[in-house]
Scaffold this active site. Structure first.
Site, PDB file in Angstrom:
ATOM      1  N   HIS A  87      12.844 -47.003  12.778  1.00 37.21           N
ATOM      2  CA  HIS A  87      13.847 -46.008  12.362  1.00 37.21           C
ATOM      3  C   HIS A  87      14.757 -45.568  13.511  1.00 37.21           C
ATOM      4  O   HIS A  87      15.990 -45.705  13.402  1.00 37.21           O
ATOM      5  CB  HIS A  87      13.158 -44.809  11.714  1.00 37.21           C
ATOM      6  CG  HIS A  87      14.069 -43.647  11.465  1.00 37.21           C
ATOM      7  ND1 HIS A  87      15.149 -43.717  10.611  1.00 37.21           N
ATOM      8  CD2 HIS A  87      14.076 -42.390  11.974  1.00 37.21           C
ATOM      9  CE1 HIS A  87      15.779 -42.552  10.595  1.00 37.21           C
ATOM     10  NE2 HIS A  87      15.142 -41.731  11.418  1.00 37.21           N
ATOM     11  N   HIS A 111      15.397 -39.210  19.154  1.00 31.70           N
ATOM     12  CA  HIS A 111      15.646 -38.023  18.337  1.00 31.70           C
ATOM     13  C   HIS A 111      14.422 -37.507  17.588  1.00 31.70           C
ATOM     14  O   HIS A 111      14.384 -36.355  17.173  1.00 31.70           O
ATOM     15  CB  HIS A 111      16.805 -38.274  17.356  1.00 31.70           C
ATOM     16  CG  HIS A 111      16.448 -39.079  16.148  1.00 31.70           C
ATOM     17  ND1 HIS A 111      16.466 -40.453  16.137  1.00 31.70           N
ATOM     18  CD2 HIS A 111      16.065 -38.709  14.903  1.00 31.70           C
ATOM     19  CE1 HIS A 111      16.127 -40.896  14.946  1.00 31.70           C
ATOM     20  NE2 HIS A 111      15.867 -39.858  14.168  1.00 31.70           N
ATOM     21  N   GLU A 115       9.810 -33.955  18.021  1.00 36.58           N
ATOM     22  CA  GLU A 115       9.332 -33.419  16.739  1.00 36.58           C
ATOM     23  C   GLU A 115       7.999 -34.027  16.326  1.00 36.58           C
ATOM     24  O   GLU A 115       7.121 -33.325  15.819  1.00 36.58           O
ATOM     25  CB  GLU A 115      10.371 -33.699  15.650  1.00 36.58           C
ATOM     26  CG  GLU A 115       9.989 -33.186  14.264  1.00 36.58           C
ATOM     27  CD  GLU A 115      10.077 -31.679  14.147  1.00 36.58           C
ATOM     28  OE1 GLU A 115       9.472 -31.129  13.217  1.00 36.58           O
ATOM     29  OE2 GLU A 115      10.739 -31.054  15.002  1.00 36.58           O
ATOM     30  N   ASP A 116       7.829 -35.331  16.556  1.00 39.68           N
ATOM     31  CA  ASP A 116       6.686 -36.037  15.970  1.00 39.68           C
ATOM     32  C   ASP A 116       5.661 -36.559  16.970  1.00 39.68           C
ATOM     33  O   ASP A 116       4.644 -37.107  16.560  1.00 39.68           O
ATOM     34  CB  ASP A 116       7.190 -37.243  15.157  1.00 39.68           C
ATOM     35  CG  ASP A 116       7.937 -36.808  13.918  1.00 39.68           C
ATOM     36  OD1 ASP A 116       7.661 -35.707  13.434  1.00 39.68           O
ATOM     37  OD2 ASP A 116       8.803 -37.566  13.451  1.00 39.68           O
ATOM     38  N   ASP A 178      21.338 -40.934  11.317  1.00 39.94           N
ATOM     39  CA  ASP A 178      19.942 -40.748  10.913  1.00 39.94           C
ATOM     40  C   ASP A 178      19.837 -40.663   9.393  1.00 39.94           C
ATOM     41  O   ASP A 178      19.019 -41.334   8.760  1.00 39.94           O
ATOM     42  CB  ASP A 178      19.431 -39.451  11.565  1.00 39.94           C
ATOM     43  CG  ASP A 178      17.971 -39.180  11.269  1.00 39.94           C
ATOM     44  OD1 ASP A 178      17.236 -40.134  10.968  1.00 39.94           O
ATOM     45  OD2 ASP A 178      17.573 -38.002  11.341  1.00 39.94           O
ATOM     46  N   ASP A 300      43.660 -46.136 -10.940  1.00 36.37           N
ATOM     47  CA  ASP A 300      43.601 -46.666  -9.585  1.00 36.37           C
ATOM     48  C   ASP A 300      42.219 -47.206  -9.248  1.00 36.37           C
ATOM     49  O   ASP A 300      41.689 -46.966  -8.167  1.00 36.37           O
ATOM     50  CB  ASP A 300      44.001 -45.594  -8.563  1.00 36.37           C
ATOM     51  CG  ASP A 300      43.124 -44.348  -8.675  1.00 36.37           C
ATOM     52  OD1 ASP A 300      42.321 -44.275  -9.618  1.00 36.37           O
ATOM     53  OD2 ASP A 300      43.237 -43.468  -7.809  1.00 36.37           O
TER      54      ASP A 300
END
Length: 757
Positions: A87, A111, A115-116, A178, A300
């Site tokens: 990812h 990134h 956090e993880d 992301d 259109d």
């Protein structure tokens, strides 16, 4: 071929985080886990791609970030069992497709680490420097923007997004890449509800943000991916129709491309590129919904893009197209002389192909530089050559400043989210100040929106407006090209009624802030008076010194907060007296058992014959003067100490002030169908021509439909019109609607609507 897309794995080869968002919970792979067998972009492939557009890039930093991300995520896997590292590497690859700087690529790789994983910001700062650590920190704060715990959490996290991108717009670029990768792999999420929640957030927040910074390709892809989840049946139907048309008119695109190139050459312009395309499924569906038309009525579906060398060539090519094809009236737009707020420039025109085709098409004419901005938006200006941007760069975007002002003026997270969406959505109209300054506003905007767009102080002190030299009501809808002059007065203030027709989030946030401050001051005054009376009755000192000593007991942060709590009924005056003088408190009584309140027990309000269900017999009932509920309106009851139950319409804005005390709400309703006899007061707002006979016409129309005027107030009188608030005695909602219909047919009456205040 789109270079950006050429490097992306096919959807069937990518993976998705468990919640379809930015983070992933560590998950062990097992035999039961379906694998997509995604091919990870290797370290040297990523660095070589960056070097292809930035030969001076510090690839050692990119390599170090790649290794750190790989080690940090370790054995973490996504829903289908693929390594989680796929990812962040895919996000970095997307940004490389936009030729972004090394700092953005490193941020993409890292990134999710804070956090993880066990990586700390201090580790990133020590290895990559403070600017990159700041970018990673900005993105990290924005994770998990789900609706898991209600809209307040979503709003609070979106506040963080606005603040972070106001410091450095690259935070938004990483967030969009992301989200784009997560949306491309959303089909791996098994929960339908979760997929739709993620898609809805993408449609409401991320796609409009992509549009605002001019990244049209990202916006279109996000919209289509979200549309496929939210309206699957509509998406499949439109896709099938497009496939059919593609087969039917396979030769049209090539014929028209050749003809457009020939016309440009004959006019002395050598087109750099001429290409044809079809509108995206979401764009088609949106236009069908907005205009309430069928697929066959769209004019259109097919569009052609002509890229020419210079700005002057754009207008020469336009002349050649108009000279050879019938022009569709109202379809020409010049975004070159008047660019969109996101920097987009192009000429748009609609024409009809000659017989036997007779098909309507759209033609867009622009230069190569304009094309680059149209595709990449702000990313086109934020390439590797700029290096690390300064914090002021994001402030170059007026809409970012508007979002920050909305943030300052919004009293609640819910208000901020709603007003921000208003700011991000909607097509634009272009209006001018008397000095020629261009003001861009959402379609449907009014002079109030214009005033606040000029300056917040101009909006706050607005008392009137001239549109094209003519004095018109502030609720007038502005059109493209209008010249608007705002009249102000010292000491002027926003009217609560403005919120009903203000369109921009900036205007609504400012008006709501003023109303909230005004209501707070009223509660402060009422609470101070109530406390003075309560202390006087008990013959004790009620000075501020005494009250301050009792603040902790009453759990109030300040004296003003205490006055507000007393003024709005959340705290009783006697409770404050007893907190200050505990010895005055009576001996505790045995708790009084309150009988169970039946959900549909009928009782009759004082002074009326219409029964209300859900109340105990003999309860005192009052009708709210803020919303004037009528039989037929959905209603709710608010219990007020010493005043009984106040009946409000369910849409009444006053109910927001009671949100913190849900125990005061009572579920009530009108007995029967809610459309029976009795006399009730309805309030009507009327805009009428300033003519001698108009008041007579107005009262005659009300009387003719069996209504009775109980109060009439002229709230705004100008040379050409005046606005009136009228209280009318009617039987129920249906009767009021009849009176309003009669007024609309009366001579001299230009606008009639039900008033809520």
């Amino acid at each position: 071929m789109d270079k950006h897309r050429a490097y992306h794995p096919a959807p069937s080869q990518t993976v998705h985080a468990p919640d379809g968002l930015e983070t992933a919970r560590p998950q062990a792979a097992g035999p039961q886990t379906a694998r997509s067998q995604a091919k990870i972009i290797r370290q040297f492939e990523l660095t070589e791609r960056v070097l292809s557009y930035d030969p001076k890039a510090d690839t050692s930093l990119i390599d170090a970030a790649y290794v750190m991300a790989m080690q940090a995520h370790g054995d973490q896997r996504r829903d289908n069992g693929d390594p989680y590292i796929t990812h962040p590497v895919a996000v970095a690859d997307i940004l490389a497709g936009y030729r972004l700087d090394t700092g953005s690529i490193i941020t993409a790789l890292l990134h999710d680490t804070v956090e993880d994983t066990g990586v700390k910001l201090a580790d990133i700062e020590a290895r990559f420097g403070k600017p990159i650590a700041g970018l990673v920190d900005g993105v990290t704060k924005l994770t998990k923007l789900e609706l898991k715990t209600g809209r307040d959490k979503q709003a609070e996290n979106f506040r963080k997004l606005v603040l972070a991108m106001s410091q450095d717009i690259r935070v938004l670029l990483v967030k969009l890449a992301d989200r784009l990768h997560n949306m491309r792999t959303l089909h791996f999420v098994t929960s339908t509800e979760r997929r739709q929640r993620i898609a809805r957030e993408t449609m409401e927040i991320y796609a409009p943000l992509a549009e605002r910074i001019g990244m049209d390709a990202v916006k279109t892809e996000l919209q289509n991916l979200a549309f496929a989840q939210l309206e699957k049946e509509a998406f499949d139907t439109i896709q099938a129709r497009l496939n059919f048309l593609r087969g039917q008119g396979a030769d049209i695109i090539e014929e028209v491309r050749t003809e457009l190139a020939r016309l440009c050459h004959a006019a002395g312009v050598e087109a750099v590129d001429v290409s044809g395309r079809e509108k995206s499924p979401f764009s088609i569906w949106e236009k069908m919904q907005r205009r309430n038309i069928a697929f066959e009525q769209l004019s259109d579906i097919m569009a052609f893009r002509v890229v020419v060398p210079t700005r002057a060539d754009c207008y020469i090519a336009l002349g050649a197209v108009h000279a050879n094809y019938p022009v569709i009236p109202g379809r020409f737009k010049d975004y070159i002389s008047t660019p969109k707020s996101n920097g987009y420039q192009s000429l748009h025109t609609g024409v009809t192909l000659p017989h036997p085709r007779n098909q309507k098409i759209e033609v867009q004419i622009r230069t190569a530089d304009m094309q680059r901005v149209a595709d990449n938006g702000v990313a086109a200006h934020w390439g590797y050559k700029q290096g690390v941007g300064s914090p002021a760069d994001a402030q170059d975007f007026p809409w970012v400043r508007d979002l920050l002002e909305i943030l300052d003026n919004s009293t609640t997270g819910e208000d901020f989210l709603e007003n921000t969406k208003l700011e991000l959505y909607q097509d634009k109209v272009f209006c001018f100040t008397p000095k020629g300054q261009l003001i861009q506003l959402p379609r449907g905007a009014t002079p109030i929106d214009f005033a606040y767009a000029v300056h917040s102080q101009v909006g706050d002190t607005c008392v009137g407006a001239k549109v094209n030299g003519r004095l018109l009501p502030l609720r007038t809808e502005l059109q493209n090209g209008d010249q608007v002059e705002i009249m102000t007065a010292r000491g002027g203030s926003p009217s609560p009624a403005w919120e009903r027709f203000a369109v921009t989030g900036k205007a609504r946030a400012r008006i709501r802030r003023y109303i909230a401050l005004q209501q707070r001051q009223q509660h402060v005054d009422a609470g101070r008076a109530a406390l003075a009376k309560a202390f006087r009755q008990d013959g004790v000192d009620g000075s501020e010194k005494v009250l301050e000593a009792a603040l902790k007991t009453l759990k109030a942060a300040s004296l003003d907060d205490l006055y507000v709590a007393v003024g709005n009924g959340n705290t009783g005056p006697k409770d404050v007296v007893h907190a200050a003088y505990p010895e005055l408190r009576q001996a505790p009584r045995a708790p009084r058992m309150i009988p169970h309140m039946p959900s549909r027990a009928p009782s009759r309000p004082a002074g009326g014959s219409m029964a209300i269900t859900g109340l105990l017999p003999s309860m005192v009932v009052n009708y709210a003067g803020c919303c004037h509920p009528l039989p037929g309106d959905p209603i709710v009851g608010i219990v007020t100490t010493g005043k009984g139950v106040t009946v409000h319409a369910k849409g009444c804005q006053t109910l927001e002030s009671f949100a913190a005390t849900p125990e005061r709400f009572i579920d009530i309703g009108w007995e029967g169908d809610g459309l029976a006899g009795g006399v009730h007061t309805g309030r009507i707002s009327v805009i009428a021509a300033n003519e001698p006979s108009v008041l007579a016409n107005l009262t005659n129309a009300i009387s003719k439909h069996d209504g009775a005027v109980t109060n009439l107030k002229i709230v705004n009188r100008q040379q050409d019109f005046f606005e009136i608030l009228i209280d009318v005695e009617v039987r129920d909602l249906r009767h009021l609607s009849t009176v309003i219909a009669g007024l609309r047919a009366a001579n001299g009456i230009t606008q009639v609507e039900r008033a809520r205040a």
